[in-house]
Design a protein around this motif. Structure first.
Motif, short mmCIF file in Angstrom:
data_model
loop_
_atom_site.label_atom_id
_atom_site.label_comp_id
_atom_site.label_asym_id
_atom_site.label_seq_id
_atom_site.Cartn_x
_atom_site.Cartn_y
_atom_site.Cartn_z
N LEU A 166 -7.00 -3.14 -0.32
CA LEU A 166 -7.72 -2.87 -1.56
C LEU A 166 -7.29 -3.88 -2.63
O LEU A 166 -6.14 -4.30 -2.67
N SER A 167 -8.22 -4.29 -3.47
CA SER A 167 -8.00 -5.43 -4.36
C SER A 167 -6.82 -5.24 -5.31
O SER A 167 -6.18 -6.21 -5.70
N MET A 201 -7.56 3.59 1.85
CA MET A 201 -8.99 3.29 1.83
C MET A 201 -9.78 4.56 2.15
O MET A 201 -9.30 5.45 2.85
N LYS A 228 -5.07 -0.38 5.61
CA LYS A 228 -5.58 -1.75 5.64
C LYS A 228 -6.21 -2.04 6.99
O LYS A 228 -6.08 -1.28 7.95
N TYR A 277 -14.12 -5.13 -3.75
CA TYR A 277 -13.00 -4.21 -3.91
C TYR A 277 -11.84 -4.47 -2.96
O TYR A 277 -10.89 -3.68 -2.89
N VAL A 278 -11.88 -5.59 -2.21
CA VAL A 278 -10.77 -5.90 -1.30
C VAL A 278 -10.18 -7.27 -1.62
O VAL A 278 -10.78 -8.09 -2.30
N SER A 280 0.81 -1.23 0.00
CA SER A 280 0.00 0.00 0.00
C SER A 280 0.84 1.27 0.00
O SER A 280 0.37 2.32 -0.42
N ASP A 300 -1.47 4.25 -1.29
CA ASP A 300 -2.85 3.95 -1.69
C ASP A 300 -3.68 3.73 -0.43
O ASP A 300 -3.38 2.82 0.35
N GLN A 320 -15.23 2.73 2.97
CA GLN A 320 -14.71 1.39 2.70
C GLN A 320 -14.29 0.68 3.99
O GLN A 320 -14.68 -0.47 4.22
N TYR A 321 -13.49 1.34 4.84
CA TYR A 321 -13.02 0.61 6.01
C TYR A 321 -14.12 0.36 7.04
O TYR A 321 -14.07 -0.62 7.79
#
Length: 265
Positions: free
Chosen positions: A189-190, A83, A151, A174-175, A69, A81, A87-88
């Motif tokens: 994240l994917s 989240m 993450k 997306y993960v 990340s 990168d 998202q989290y």
């Protein structure tokens, strides 16, 4: 010509006491530099924890942290990168619904620190202090608004960790949930993985994959080992990692990665 040596940490470069021979690395790094090689730490650990572990060497090495990340070279971040908050929060709520989750706790790893939701077991909190810096126990998600989150990490039992991570992958498109230890997973994240991180580092340094040797032992090393020209697994690696490795060396407790790198100079 090899220009980059990238090693996973836990179970690969570090021994079972989560340590390494600093004097040996201090003697090795100038020799690598003379040969035009860069040493990169590649880990699921936070950037803060890696920076602490290698603080004497940060001006001379690269760091791929948070499972790809964030990428740092010579103590300067060159890629990150994060989240979104939405998202989290969704990921955390989904973890609680996971039938394989053992309710020990979950940790959010950010740029400024790490955060554990209230209700986590004390054993979990104590164990996370071995891998993360600046840990706070929080009561709600708003307490992380000042930080950027890379993450989420949590644990299952050793028998259910693969089923638990697969279940999460199916629930949230997306993960990616990757195994980092025999009970732990990181949810990232994917598009993110160690291969993704090392690709960004190679682009920044103008290095091609065939000029890279990477060392690993666990499933979160898979994409990194696939990306590089020469993949090396430790003797204690998972069978899936040994299967894709070009070479298998000794156990992490024998400092086999250090010995291998010394053999290159």
């Amino acid at each position: 010509m090899i220009k980059l040596l990238a090693s996973d940490m836990d179970g690969t470069f570090l021994d079972n006491q989560r340590s390494y021979d600093k004097e040996r690395l201090a003697a090795l790094l100038p020799k690598l530099k003379e040969k035009g090689m860069v040493f990169a730490v590649s880990s699921g650990r936070s950037l803060l924890a890696i920076d602490h572990l290698f603080e004497e060497f940060l001006d001379d090495i690269a760091v791929i942290a948070e499972n790809g990340s964030i990428v740092q070279y010579q103590n300067r971040v060159i890629f990150a990168d994060f989240m979104t908050k939405e998202q989290y929060i969704e990921i955390a709520q989904t973890i609680l619904k996971n039938p394989f989750y053992v309710e020990t706790g979950m940790l959010f790893s950010g740029q400024k620190g790490a955060y554990i939701l209230e209700g986590a077991s004390q054993d979990y909190i104590d164990r996370m202090h071995l891998y993360y810096e600046n840990i706070s126990v929080i009561s709600d998600f708003d307490q992380m608004d000042h930080d950027s989150i890379f993450k989420i990490t949590t644990t299952f039992t050793g028998d259910t960790v693969l089923e638990g991570s697969d279940w999460l992958d199916q629930q949230i498109p997306y993960v990616s949930a990757v195994t980092t230890g025999f009970e732990s997973i990181d949810i990232i994240l994917s598009e993110v993985n160690k291969g993704f991180g090392i690709e960004h580092l190679c682009q920044a340094l103008d290095i091609s994959p065939d000029q890279v040797i990477a060392f690993g032992d666990n499933l979160n090393d898979y994409q990194m080992l696939e990306y590089v020209g020469h993949a090396v697994a430790t003797a204690n690696a998972r069978p899936e990692i040994k299967a894709i490795a070009d070479e298998v060396i000794g156990d992490c407790n024998e400092q086999s990665v250090m010995t291998y790198m010394e053999g290159l100079v």
